[in-house]
Design an enzyme around this catalytic site. Structure first.
Site, PDB file in Angstrom:
ATOM      1  N   GLU A  51       0.832  -1.197   0.000  1.00  0.00           N
ATOM      2  CA  GLU A  51       0.000   0.000   0.000  1.00  0.00           C
ATOM      3  C   GLU A  51       0.875   1.260   0.000  1.00  0.00           C
ATOM      4  OE1 GLU A  51      -3.491   1.796   2.999  1.00  0.00           O
ATOM      5  OE2 GLU A  51      -2.267   0.078   3.595  1.00  0.00           O
ATOM      6  N   LYS A 122      -9.423   2.365  -2.244  1.00  0.00           N
ATOM      7  CA  LYS A 122      -9.693   1.780  -0.929  1.00  0.00           C
ATOM      8  C   LYS A 122     -11.043   2.257  -0.395  1.00  0.00           C
ATOM      9  CE  LYS A 122      -7.337   1.143   3.535  1.00  0.00           C
ATOM     10  NZ  LYS A 122      -6.103   1.493   4.288  1.00  0.00           N
ATOM     11  N   CYS A 155      -5.533  -3.242   2.540  1.00  0.00           N
ATOM     12  CA  CYS A 155      -5.342  -3.191   3.989  1.00  0.00           C
ATOM     13  C   CYS A 155      -6.637  -3.357   4.785  1.00  0.00           C
ATOM     14  CB  CYS A 155      -4.598  -1.908   4.355  1.00  0.00           C
ATOM     15  SG  CYS A 155      -3.807  -1.963   5.987  1.00  0.00           S
ATOM     16  N   VAL A 182      -0.610  -2.607  10.681  1.00  0.00           N
ATOM     17  CA  VAL A 182      -0.029  -2.088  11.919  1.00  0.00           C
ATOM     18  C   VAL A 182      -0.400  -3.033  13.055  1.00  0.00           C
ATOM     19  CG1 VAL A 182      -0.107   0.284  11.092  1.00  0.00           C
ATOM     20  CG2 VAL A 182      -2.045  -0.614  12.407  1.00  0.00           C
ATOM     21  N   MET A 184      -2.096  -4.769  16.149  1.00  0.00           N
ATOM     22  CA  MET A 184      -3.404  -4.739  16.790  1.00  0.00           C
ATOM     23  C   MET A 184      -3.236  -4.934  18.299  1.00  0.00           C
ATOM     24  SD  MET A 184      -5.950  -4.303  14.549  1.00  0.00           S
ATOM     25  CE  MET A 184      -4.919  -3.014  13.835  1.00  0.00           C
TER      26      MET A 184
END
Length: 288
Positions: A51, A122, A155, A182, A184
């Site tokens: 991305e 997106k 994503c 990222v 969690m």
């Protein structure tokens, strides 16, 4: 014109795990070219990049994002990818910051040996992306290739089962996912990241191959978790997950026609035709 779909057997798919650097578009572009060249030398015919791999991810402002974005397909990055795809005879799916007039989109482009194929924007924006980008307005397009029908997600789209289901209902065999995962909260040590678990579940419940290309590194304090993975239409990883920290390329040789067969679970069960639309009804209304 749509490519003629073939059932000629396996195709090698490559997911590039790399570390873009915010604001350094020229260096990011050159890095993607090196990875594409490497994957092609290893026999990959479809290469997925992360991305926003042209620009980096953590923008200070919408103005910065706009300055780093490019038109699709007229921008320098798409023109480079088109040249590489033509010379190497490969398909490329890659995340890119798209500028369309004054509008900004977190987009992904699909490019083949004969040039620009299409794009995806997106649908579901994560966190501060909402300050910079407009939500996608192109739905869930599916593109014909010589080796199968290919959809795209980006994503956070992977947290929404509807995206994969819409692709499957349009006959997609594979969904390519440029991503910047990222951490969690509450991730148990030793377990796959939640993103990988969700990808495996979506692949199984839709009988889709899913190819996720993540990034690594820390950008303006935001860590990214790697774990690029190619998941078989049965739901089990075919390659990866890659490491959390290192740049790498993950490869898998897949016959995408298997996705169509995988939807037949038993003599009596087929994943898509078993859907109970009469019961689900207007699920938008039911969730209010």
């Amino acid at each position: 014109m749509a490519a003629q779909i073939s059932s000629a057997g396996p195709v090698r798919i490559a997911c590039v795990q790399m570390e873009p650097h915010i604001g350094d578009v020229a260096a990011n572009r050159a890095a993607t070219a090196r990875f594409i060249e490497t994957a092609a030398r290893q026999g990959a015919r479809l290469i997925v990049l992360p991305e926003l791999c042209n620009s980096g991810y953590v923008f200070h402002s919408r103005e910065e994002a706009l300055a780093l974005a490019e038109e699709i397909p007229a921008g320098d990055t798409c023109r480079l990818w088109c040249a590489l795809a033509h010379r190497l005879r490969v398909y490329i799916v890659a995340g890119i910051a798209e500028r369309d007039g004054t509008a900004l989109y977190n987009a992904a482009v699909v490019i083949g040996p004969d040039g620009y194929v299409g794009k995806y924007r997106k649908l579901h924006l994560w966190n501060q992306e909402n300050l910079h980008f407009s939500p996608g307005d192109l739905g869930v397009p599916v593109f014909d290739t010589p080796f199968g029908r290919v959809g795209v997600a980006v994503c956070y789209d992977g947290w929404f089962p509807e995206v994969y289901r819409m692709a499957a209902l349009q006959g997609a065999d594979l969904v390519c996912v440029p991503t910047n995962w990222v951490p969690m909260p509450d991730q148990p040590p030793g377990q796959h990241p939640m993103a990988v678990t969700l990808t495996m579940a979506s692949a199984h419940s839709n009988a889709l191959f899913i190819a996720c290309a993540d990034r690594v590194g820390i950008e303006r304090g935001q860590p990214f978790i790697g774990g690029s993975v190619i998941v078989h239409c049965s739901g089990w990883p075919a390659a990866g997950p890659a490491s959390r920290d290192d740049e790498a390329i993950v490869y898998a040789d897949l016959d995408l026609s298997e996705a169509r067969d995988q939807r037949r679970l038993t003599e009596f069960n087929q994943l898509l035709s078993d859907r109970r639309g009469d019961v689900y009804g207007d699920y938008q209304r039911l969730t209010k």
